[in-house]
Write an enzyme that holds these catalytic residues in place. Structure first.
Site, short mmCIF file in Angstrom:
data_model
loop_
_atom_site.label_atom_id
_atom_site.label_comp_id
_atom_site.label_asym_id
_atom_site.label_seq_id
_atom_site.Cartn_x
_atom_site.Cartn_y
_atom_site.Cartn_z
N SER A 151 42.39 30.17 38.10
CA SER A 151 43.54 29.94 38.74
C SER A 151 43.33 28.66 39.92
O SER A 151 42.35 28.82 40.75
CB SER A 151 44.83 30.54 39.60
OG SER A 151 45.70 30.55 40.22
N TYR A 164 44.59 37.53 44.87
CA TYR A 164 44.51 36.87 42.83
C TYR A 164 43.71 36.13 42.85
O TYR A 164 43.16 35.69 42.64
CB TYR A 164 46.22 36.76 42.73
CG TYR A 164 45.92 35.68 41.40
CD1 TYR A 164 45.62 36.47 40.34
CD2 TYR A 164 46.60 33.86 41.32
CE1 TYR A 164 45.84 35.59 39.22
CE2 TYR A 164 46.51 33.82 40.64
CZ TYR A 164 46.44 34.50 39.02
OH TYR A 164 46.70 32.84 38.15
N1 NAP Z 1 50.48 31.58 34.26
C1 NAP Z 1 50.08 31.01 34.71
O1 NAP Z 1 50.97 30.11 35.99
C2 NAP Z 1 48.75 31.22 35.23
C3 NAP Z 1 48.08 30.14 35.71
C4 NAP Z 1 46.80 29.66 36.20
C5 NAP Z 1 46.14 31.08 35.85
N2 NAP Z 1 47.00 32.22 34.90
C6 NAP Z 1 45.47 32.40 34.24
O2 NAP Z 1 46.18 32.70 32.42
C7 NAP Z 1 45.38 33.66 32.14
C8 NAP Z 1 46.45 33.90 31.17
O3 NAP Z 1 47.37 34.31 32.12
P1 NAP Z 1 48.44 33.49 30.95
O4 NAP Z 1 49.97 33.24 31.74
O5 NAP Z 1 48.71 33.76 29.76
O6 NAP Z 1 48.79 35.98 31.03
P2 NAP Z 1 50.24 36.58 30.12
O7 NAP Z 1 51.05 35.53 29.44
O8 NAP Z 1 50.81 37.60 31.17
O9 NAP Z 1 49.15 37.11 28.92
C9 NAP Z 1 48.32 38.13 29.54
C10 NAP Z 1 47.22 38.37 28.34
O10 NAP Z 1 46.50 39.11 28.86
C11 NAP Z 1 46.37 39.99 28.37
N3 NAP Z 1 46.00 41.52 29.47
C12 NAP Z 1 47.16 41.67 30.74
N4 NAP Z 1 46.56 42.86 30.90
C13 NAP Z 1 45.57 43.48 29.91
C14 NAP Z 1 44.83 44.44 30.34
N5 NAP Z 1 44.70 45.55 31.61
N6 NAP Z 1 43.86 44.45 29.75
C15 NAP Z 1 43.84 44.14 27.71
N7 NAP Z 1 44.47 43.27 28.27
C16 NAP Z 1 45.41 43.01 28.95
C17 NAP Z 1 48.53 40.86 27.69
O11 NAP Z 1 48.23 41.94 26.19
P3 NAP Z 1 48.68 42.99 27.29
O12 NAP Z 1 50.06 42.99 27.85
O13 NAP Z 1 49.35 43.12 25.41
O14 NAP Z 1 47.83 43.70 27.03
C18 NAP Z 1 48.02 39.32 27.53
O15 NAP Z 1 47.79 39.56 26.24
C19 NAP Z 1 45.18 34.94 33.21
O16 NAP Z 1 44.11 35.08 33.68
C20 NAP Z 1 45.36 34.40 34.73
O17 NAP Z 1 45.03 34.84 35.62
C21 NAP Z 1 47.61 31.87 34.69
#
Ligand code: NAP
Length: 251
Positions: A151, A164
């Site tokens: 991030s 985070y």
């Molecule tokens: N969205 C943003 O603004 C953003 C920005 C920068 C970086 N990121 C990073 O990008 C990555 C993906 O983010 P996203 O926005 O796609 O998040 P998201 O929409 O919340 O999706 C998260 C995914 O991870 C799975 N997950 C969550 N907790 C888990 C656990 N304990 N064990 C196994 N799987 C788990 C969720 O499925 P389940 O809940 O069913 O487990 C889902 O498939 C993350 O690492 C996040 O920190 C996101």
């Protein structure tokens, strides 16, 4: 003469049921990759697997696991190893974001974020290395790649996102270290460090950051597929992706 098609490559994608991980899994499916998908919620994971199959992946396996649990990351790699003798890409997208200032952030919340965002990627990478090395040996012109969703909060300070950000800064270091240790043998790693991406995870800031100003998932998918098309001679430790309208140094 028609060129011989390249044999399918295989990837393990965590966080594959929603958001960025789902987008990357769909992008790889369209290119014919074989996929092992990991997330907790069985219904959402099954729905994502169906979409991934419809997009073109002929081999799709699901691992329902809480990757914050101590033994789950190694078990996920073992599930991939039960099916394939190599792994061309390891995509680390599962993550959690919990905001709060340092003076009221409990150690329990700290541990919870580090378990999923930092410990799980470390175990996944270390357990997958024999498979990644095997892929790099089998296909030296491609190598094998780890893509870790970090991030921008791991690069620049953001109030209330300190813990985070620390979990994500560790991912940047993990990728750099992996490149230092393994890139000569064809296994490389890139940490992608974006600002807010339009997914469920960022919905809590919609009041101040409208979703239409956030980075689209498709742009991250484009970046990931480009990385996976590159030769292993090219090492990209990290890609920092800012949002238009900001100075590129904030979430
Ligand atoms: N969205 C943003 O603004 C953003 C920005 C920068 C970086 N990121 C990073 O990008 C990555 C993906 O983010 P996203 O926005 O796609 O998040 P998201 O929409 O919340 O999706 C998260 C995914 O991870 C799975 N997950 C969550 N907790 C888990 C656990 N304990 N064990 C196994 N799987 C788990 C969720 O499925 P389940 O809940 O069913 O487990 C889902 O498939 C993350 O690492 C996040 O920190 C996101």
């Amino acid at each position: 003469m028609t060129p011989t098609p390249e044999p399918a490559r295989s990837a393990l994608v965590t966080g594959a049921s929603r958001g960025i991980g789902r987008g990357i899994a769909l992008g790889l499916a369209k290119r014919g990759w074989h996929l092992t998908l990991v997330a907790r919620d069985p219904a959402r994971l099954a729905a994502a697997a169906a979409e991934v199959r419809a997009a073109g992946a002929s081999h799709v396996d699901c691992v329902e696991a809480d990757l914050a649990a101590p033994d789950a990351p190694a078990a996920a790699v073992a599930a991939h190893a039960a099916r394939y003798d190599s792994m061309d890409a390891l995509v680390l997208a599962a993550g959690v974001g919990s905001a709060g200032p340092l003076d009221s952030f409990s150690a329990a919340r700290y541990d919870k974020q580090f378990a999923l965002n930092t410990r799980a990627p470390f175990v996944l990478v270390s357990q997958a290395l024999p498979l990644l090395r095997a892929a790099a040996r089998q296909r030296p012109s491609r190598g094998a790649r780890v893509i870790a969703l970090a991030s921008i909060a791991g690069v620049y300070a953001e109030p209330s996102l300190t813990v985070y950000g620390a979990t994500k800064a560790a991912l940047l270091a993990l990728c750099r270290g992996l490149n230092a240790e393994e890139s000569a043998a064809g296994v490389t790693a890139t940490a992608i460090a974006p600002g807010y991406v339009d997914t469920d995870m960022s919905a809590w800031v919609h009041d101040t950051v409208p979703p239409e100003t956030m980075i689209p998932v498709d742009d991250l998918v484009t970046a990931v597929t480009a990385l996976l098309d590159m030769s292993p001679r090219t090492v990209i430790n990290e890609i920092v992706i800012g949002r238009a309208g900001t100075r590129g140094q904030q979430a």
